[in-house]
Enzyme design. Structure first.
Site, PDB file in Angstrom:
ATOM      1  N   ASP A   1       7.258   0.530   4.435  1.00  0.00           N
ATOM      2  CA  ASP A   1       8.226  -0.555   4.612  1.00  0.00           C
ATOM      3  C   ASP A   1       8.097  -1.634   3.556  1.00  0.00           C
ATOM      4  O   ASP A   1       8.578  -2.747   3.743  1.00  0.00           O
ATOM      5  CB  ASP A   1       8.063  -1.170   6.009  1.00  0.00           C
ATOM      6  CG  ASP A   1       6.667  -1.728   6.249  1.00  0.00           C
ATOM      7  OD1 ASP A   1       5.731  -1.308   5.547  1.00  0.00           O
ATOM      8  OD2 ASP A   1       6.508  -2.564   7.146  1.00  0.00           O
TER       9      ASP A   1
ATOM     10  N   TYR B   1      -0.802 -11.736   8.595  1.00  0.00           N
ATOM     11  CA  TYR B   1      -1.546 -11.977   7.363  1.00  0.00           C
ATOM     12  C   TYR B   1      -1.789 -13.466   7.176  1.00  0.00           C
ATOM     13  O   TYR B   1      -0.840 -14.232   6.931  1.00  0.00           O
ATOM     14  CB  TYR B   1      -0.764 -11.424   6.165  1.00  0.00           C
ATOM     15  CG  TYR B   1      -0.473  -9.957   6.255  1.00  0.00           C
ATOM     16  CD1 TYR B   1      -1.370  -9.011   5.787  1.00  0.00           C
ATOM     17  CD2 TYR B   1       0.716  -9.515   6.837  1.00  0.00           C
ATOM     18  CE1 TYR B   1      -1.103  -7.654   5.884  1.00  0.00           C
ATOM     19  CE2 TYR B   1       1.000  -8.160   6.942  1.00  0.00           C
ATOM     20  CZ  TYR B   1       0.086  -7.236   6.467  1.00  0.00           C
ATOM     21  OH  TYR B   1       0.360  -5.887   6.577  1.00  0.00           O
TER      22      TYR B   1
ATOM     23  N   LYS C   1      -2.073  -5.714  13.841  1.00  0.00           N
ATOM     24  CA  LYS C   1      -2.605  -5.214  12.571  1.00  0.00           C
ATOM     25  C   LYS C   1      -2.975  -6.402  11.703  1.00  0.00           C
ATOM     26  O   LYS C   1      -2.144  -7.279  11.454  1.00  0.00           O
ATOM     27  CB  LYS C   1      -1.574  -4.351  11.847  1.00  0.00           C
ATOM     28  CG  LYS C   1      -2.113  -3.718  10.563  1.00  0.00           C
ATOM     29  CD  LYS C   1      -1.035  -2.998   9.779  1.00  0.00           C
ATOM     30  CE  LYS C   1      -0.321  -3.944   8.825  1.00  0.00           C
ATOM     31  NZ  LYS C   1       0.541  -3.230   7.852  1.00  0.00           N
TER      32      LYS C   1
END
Length: 265
Positions: free
Chosen positions: A26, A145, A178
């Site tokens: 992606d 992130y 994640k």
């Protein structure tokens, strides 16, 4: 958790090891200077990945519509819904949970940045998608992130910030989180053990040697994480099929990197 969501999550984590070895293709907005060679011919790279049967594959809706029909139903696919750049020049949602359901996705992935001036905006995006996805029993994979804005904006991997990223995912109600690997199994183990939902590792930046990426995956497993979602360290290799087989050997079978490479040859 309701039955529909349970079915979808168990389909994604269906390997007897209980762990996930998934591939992400992606990558789009993040490559401002043009796509890398490994993603220039998507039909070819998907065929090479499917030859090694990843546990799931994450993609944007355009690729799902154009390339995925030939493989539909063979493995789970996760629809990517948000794209951003580390400096927040781009923060955009490209798909909704309803679209994911119509496309047959088993889950929706939401990539966000935390820390920095737009943290609240990112968390609102994640929270809103979780709310909508919960109404239709669709699992949410939060790809989170943390960034450092002290100089050139960049993604960071230190334990304190990764712990914060995981906490953000927990508080927003993500089903799977994640986050980048911290660099050592001990600190990552502490973070993973703090989470009531599964934590998987991001595959990280492209490394020069596949052995180094496999070693990271080995430490991720040793830390108790539920696997990894890998991108450029699989499709960026000259032989993506072999690279994926090697990652599967490390994550599912517990092989050391050198033995995993031999087994995948």
């Amino acid at each position: 958790m309701d039955l529909g969501k349970t079915v979808r999550i168990q389909r994604i984590f269906s390997h007897p090891s209980g762990r996930l070895c998934s591939v992400a293709i992606d990558h789009f907005i993040g490559y401002q200077a043009g796509l890398p060679p490994g993603l220039s011919r998507m039909a070819e790279v998907v065929a090479k990945l499917m030859a090694a049967r990843p546990d799931a594959i994450t993609m944007l809706k355009g690729i799902a519509k154009s390339v995925w029909p030939a493989y539909a139903g063979r493995i789970p696919f996760i629809l990517s819904s948000v794209a951003f750049t580390p400096d927040d020049a781009v923060i955009e949602q490209f798909a909704t949970p309803h679209e994911a359901l119509l496309l047959g996705a088993d889950a929706i992935a939401v990539a966000i940045g935390v820390r920095g001036p737009n943290e609240g905006r990112y968390l609102k995006i994640l929270n809103s998608i979780v709310q909508e996805a919960d109404r239709i029993s669709l699992p949410v994979f939060a790809h989170i992130y943390p960034r450092d804005f002290s100089d050139v904006p960049r993604i960071v991997h230190d334990p304190e910030n990764i712990m914060w990223a995981v906490r953000c995912g927990i508080e927003c109600g993500a089903d799977v989180i994640k986050v980048p690997f911290t660099g050592d199994a001990a600190s990552y183990r502490e973070i993973v053990s703090s989470s009531p939902v599964p934590v998987v590792a991001a595959g990280g930046p492209k490394v020069s040697r596949l052995e180094d990426a496999l070693e990271m995956a080995s430490q991720v497993v040793a830390a108790g994480a539920r696997g990894a979602v890998i991108g450029r360290n699989i499709w960026g290799e000259s032989d993506p099929t072999r690279a994926l087989l090697a990652f599967k050997a490390v994550i599912h079978d517990g092989l050391a990197p050198d033995k995993a490479l031999k087994a995948s040859a």
